[in-house]
Design a protein around this motif. Structure first.
Motif, PDB file in Angstrom:
ATOM      1  N   SER A  15     -10.905   1.265  -3.421  1.00  0.00           N
ATOM      2  CA  SER A  15     -10.976   2.335  -2.402  1.00  0.00           C
ATOM      3  C   SER A  15      -9.651   2.499  -1.672  1.00  0.00           C
ATOM      4  N   ARG A  16      -8.568   2.358  -2.411  1.00  0.00           N
ATOM      5  CA  ARG A  16      -7.234   2.602  -1.860  1.00  0.00           C
ATOM      6  C   ARG A  16      -6.273   2.895  -3.000  1.00  0.00           C
ATOM      7  N   TRP A 181      -9.894   5.594   7.696  1.00  0.00           N
ATOM      8  CA  TRP A 181     -10.285   4.725   6.585  1.00  0.00           C
ATOM      9  C   TRP A 181      -9.519   3.410   6.624  1.00  0.00           C
ATOM     10  N   ALA A 182      -8.246   3.463   7.013  1.00  0.00           N
ATOM     11  CA  ALA A 182      -7.448   2.237   7.085  1.00  0.00           C
ATOM     12  C   ALA A 182      -7.939   1.330   8.214  1.00  0.00           C
ATOM     13  N   ASN A 185     -11.136  -0.612   7.261  1.00  0.00           N
ATOM     14  CA  ASN A 185     -11.077  -1.434   6.050  1.00  0.00           C
ATOM     15  C   ASN A 185      -9.997  -2.506   6.073  1.00  0.00           C
ATOM     16  N   TYR A 186      -9.053  -2.382   7.004  1.00  0.00           N
ATOM     17  CA  TYR A 186      -7.939  -3.329   7.017  1.00  0.00           C
ATOM     18  C   TYR A 186      -7.832  -3.961   8.395  1.00  0.00           C
ATOM     19  N   LYS A 198      -1.917  -0.233   4.842  1.00  0.00           N
ATOM     20  CA  LYS A 198      -2.696   0.790   5.535  1.00  0.00           C
ATOM     21  C   LYS A 198      -2.449   2.166   4.920  1.00  0.00           C
ATOM     22  N   SER A 200      -1.989   2.774   1.858  1.00  0.00           N
ATOM     23  CA  SER A 200      -2.771   2.867   0.622  1.00  0.00           C
ATOM     24  C   SER A 200      -4.180   3.386   0.917  1.00  0.00           C
ATOM     25  N   TYR A 201      -4.732   3.009   2.062  1.00  0.00           N
ATOM     26  CA  TYR A 201      -6.048   3.520   2.460  1.00  0.00           C
ATOM     27  C   TYR A 201      -5.944   4.966   2.932  1.00  0.00           C
ATOM     28  N   TYR A 204      -5.906   7.152  -0.064  1.00  0.00           N
ATOM     29  CA  TYR A 204      -7.264   7.296  -0.609  1.00  0.00           C
ATOM     30  C   TYR A 204      -8.039   8.344   0.184  1.00  0.00           C
ATOM     31  N   TYR A 205      -7.889   8.315   1.501  1.00  0.00           N
ATOM     32  CA  TYR A 205      -8.601   9.285   2.345  1.00  0.00           C
ATOM     33  C   TYR A 205      -8.129  10.708   2.054  1.00  0.00           C
TER      34      TYR A 205
END
Length: 234
Positions: A15-16, A181-182, A185-186, A198, A200-201, A204-205
């Motif tokens: 998810s990233r 999202w970051a 999740n992080y 961060k 990378s998330y 993804y978003y």
């Protein structure tokens, strides 16, 4: 047999999307983050505006009580403002309840760290409960922020990150958010590596933006606040 390139595997299973897996071809042609559904995006803005108006009214007693506690502790300013970088790289000002000691940046701009000694006793509680973030709802009402999106960074730090992390400027393609999202999740971080992860998330978003994903982030944020996990400065 379904074949997946590295970025697709990370997107599907982690998810990233790590920035180093992005290349000029898919970034330049916006394959990385396809065009948003305009109807869905407008619906998001309208709903967030209405929710922010409701929340700012509902939380006003909490903000007033928190302001009283902040002033009682050291008789300093109640609110703290910062310039942040928003959509298309445009600067805007956010307001938060002050959680650090007076003149906490007298030695210059610096990243806030976990268990930062500059944080006041009241400020530590406000950060854990995210009450200090409530004044940012005004920025959502003004259209400068969203409830959900990539977290905006200070221009001075942003300039440094943009030079060091590939495709960091991609974050500017959507309105920044109070949570994202970051953030759900992080864990808290204050280093170049943390900013890289961060992003990378955030990528993804950008690629998977939808109302459903926003709702998932909202529920995750509520869970984080309720159990105090990952509570720290942003």
């Amino acid at each position: 047999i379904q074949l997946l390139i590295n970025s697709e595997w990370c997107e599907n299973f982690l998810s990233r999307i790590p920035p180093y897996l992005v290349n000029e071809k898919n970034h330049g042609k916006q394959i990385l983050y396809p065009k948003f559904n305009k109807v869905e995006y407008r619906f998001k803005k309208i709903v967030e505006f209405l929710i922010s108006c409701f929340l700012i009214i509902l939380s006003s007693p909490i903000i007033i009580f928190a302001a009283f506690l902040i002033y009682t502790e050291d008789q300093g300013p109640i609110f703290y403002s910062q310039i942040r970088k928003g959509i298309h790289g445009k600067n805007f000002r956010i307001f938060k309840l002050r959680t650090m000691k007076i003149d906490s940046e007298k030695d210059g701009i610096q990243w806030s760290s976990k268990n930062d000694p500059r944080i006041t006793k009241i400020g530590r509680f406000l950060r854990k409960t995210r009450i200090d973030e409530l004044p940012q709802l005004i920025s959502v009402i003004l259209g400068e922020m969203s409830l959900i999106g990539p977290r905006p960074e200070r221009p001075e730090i942003d300039f440094y990150l943009q030079k060091s992390i590939p495709y960091y400027e991609s974050r500017y393609s959507i309105t920044p958010g109070i949570t994202g999202w970051a953030q759900v999740n992080y864990p808290y971080g204050s280093s170049m590596e943390d900013s890289f992860n961060k992003l990378s998330y955030d990528l993804y978003y950008l690629r998977n933006f939808s109302i459903i994903l926003d709702l998932l982030i909202l529920f995750k944020t509520i869970r984080v606040v309720l159990d105090y996990r990952n509570a720290s400065s942003k």
